[in-house]
Design an enzyme around this catalytic site. Structure first.
Site, short mmCIF file in Angstrom:
data_model
loop_
_atom_site.label_atom_id
_atom_site.label_comp_id
_atom_site.label_asym_id
_atom_site.label_seq_id
_atom_site.Cartn_x
_atom_site.Cartn_y
_atom_site.Cartn_z
N ARG A 191 0.86 -1.17 0.00
CA ARG A 191 0.00 0.00 0.00
C ARG A 191 0.90 1.23 0.00
NH1 ARG A 191 1.71 1.69 4.16
NH2 ARG A 191 0.65 3.67 3.82
N GLY A 192 0.27 2.39 -0.15
CA GLY A 192 1.03 3.62 -0.28
C GLY A 192 1.21 3.94 -1.74
N ALA A 193 0.93 5.20 -2.11
CA ALA A 193 0.90 5.57 -3.52
C ALA A 193 2.17 5.20 -4.28
CB ALA A 193 0.59 7.07 -3.65
N ARG A 246 -7.10 -0.54 -7.32
CA ARG A 246 -7.49 0.49 -6.35
C ARG A 246 -7.72 1.78 -7.12
NH1 ARG A 246 -4.82 1.06 -0.68
NH2 ARG A 246 -6.95 1.73 -0.28
N GLN A 274 -2.88 1.99 10.20
CA GLN A 274 -1.58 2.10 9.53
C GLN A 274 -0.61 2.99 10.30
OE1 GLN A 274 -4.58 2.48 8.03
NE2 GLN A 274 -4.54 1.81 5.89
N ASP A 277 -2.68 10.28 -2.21
CA ASP A 277 -2.88 9.21 -3.20
C ASP A 277 -3.25 9.77 -4.56
OD1 ASP A 277 -2.94 6.32 -1.77
OD2 ASP A 277 -3.53 7.90 -0.38
N ASN A 315 -6.29 11.70 0.36
CA ASN A 315 -5.39 10.93 1.23
C ASN A 315 -6.25 10.07 2.16
OD1 ASN A 315 -2.60 10.38 2.05
ND2 ASN A 315 -3.19 11.29 4.01
N LYS A 316 -5.61 9.29 2.98
CA LYS A 316 -6.31 8.38 3.88
C LYS A 316 -7.39 9.11 4.67
CE LYS A 316 -5.74 4.84 4.11
NZ LYS A 316 -6.49 3.80 3.35
#
Length: 345
Positions: free
Chosen positions: A48-50, A89, A193, A234, A244-245
């Site tokens: 995960r993570g852009a 995603r 996270q 993201d 973002n999250k």
């Protein structure tokens, strides 16, 4: 420094991922050799993570080509499997971007695709270092502080990238320069996270920090306990809106009230100039169980459905600065429909 993703070619070519669902209690690795395995790892947030997703997209094309060769796929099947990786995603632009960066080389063979993918990985690692330096410079000049206290949300370190980190990279840079005070890491519900991953990285790097509940972050800011908020992204639109999250926009609102900088840090590949504003970003909604259950145990009454958007969008007028490896822009102070063009790839 841990590597979240890398290409391994020993007995059989695989994408090796650190399984982020097992951290911090277990450092476990996944060797992925199939499209099904990669898509599952992406959906499960094992990777995960852009920026890391960008690498997964690019390396995933080479992996899919190897699988096609082993299993005798027709080209139409291969193209459809590559598209599955690209679409795994929808909010994170980097995953699709990574696929698109190498897809045109597919007729030249696996070696050509893999070469481009590995160049992309190396470029991202270098970009993270550059943007971290630019971000630290901007913060120290803007705040004038010798010790900067930071709040951050979700995870943006080496685990979320190909190396070093984005928002976390700026934090690490401040630490290395001797200008970092205490870090407040939001736990980041519902999958923690921040508590599981960011805290683990901060501990590995010897950086003083505390973990706080997401609901405490706004109060921490308004009480004057932090000097700056730094988050990742993201997807960033042409006008500077940033996805973002989920939970990120609450920090931005509190920072605006407190009069402290709210900074978004991401590689230039996260900028999506084809999307003009945040309202046009597709927000991924994840499974209800992630909200109504915890650690395998249901926490809400039976029959209750969870609402689980994975991201929120912070409007550009709440963002003090956006940092990429190509420079820094200030959306709140200098709004422009094409603001991000100057620091986009």
């Amino acid at each position: 420094m841990v590597l979240a993703i890398e290409w391994r070619d020993v007995d059989q070519p695989v994408i090796r991922l650190i399984d982020q669902t097992a951290l911090p209690h277990q450092e476990r690795y996944l060797d992925v050799a199939t499209v099904d395995g990669l898509v599952q790892a992406i959906n499960d947030l094992a990777v995960r993570g852009a920026p890391a997703l960008g690498a997964a997209g690019a390396l995933g094309v080479a992996m899919a080509m190897n699988q096609a060769s082993r299993e005798g796929w027709e080209d139409s099947r291969l193209q459809s499997e590559v598209q599955r990786i690209r679409d795994a995603r929808p909010t994170a632009i980097n995953l699709a971007w990574g696929v698109d960066q190498v897809r045109g080389a597919m007729p030249e063979g696996v070696a050509a695709v893999l070469r481009l993918a590995q160049e992309l990985v190396a470029e991202d690692a270098a970009a993270n270092r550059t943007l971290s330096s630019l971000g630290a410079d901007w913060i120290l000049e803007r705040t004038g502080l010798a010790q900067v206290r930071v709040v951050t949300h979700c995870n943006t370190g080496a685990l979320a990238t190909t190396a070093w980190g984005t928002a976390y990279g700026i934090i690490h840079e401040l630490h290395d320069r001797g200008h970092l005070g205490l870090v407040y890491a939001d736990e980041t519900r519902p999958l923690l996270q921040g508590a599981r991953l960011t805290s683990w990285e901060l501990q590995q790097d010897g950086i003083a920090h505390v973990v706080q509940a997401d609901g405490a972050a706004s109060s921490t800011i308004l009480r004057g306990l932090v000097d700056v908020a730094i988050i990742g992204a993201d997807r960033i639109t042409a006008n500077g809106d940033a996805a973002n999250k989920i939970g990120s926009v609450a920090l931005a609102l509190a920072c605006a009230r407190a009069g402290i900088p709210f900074i978004v840090a991401a590689p230039s590949s996260t900028v999506d100039l084809s999307t003009k504003r945040g309202e046009d970003i597709v927000i991924e909604e994840r499974a209800s169980d992630e909200v109504v259950s915890f650690n395998g145990h249901r926490t809400a009454p039976e029959g209750v459905t969870g609402f689980n958007p994975a991201f929120d969008v912070t409007p550009h007028d709440l963002i003090t600065a956006i940092v990429t490896e190509r420079g820094v822009v200030e959306p709140a102070a200098h709004p422009d429909p094409e603001l991000l063009a100057s620091i986009a790839r």
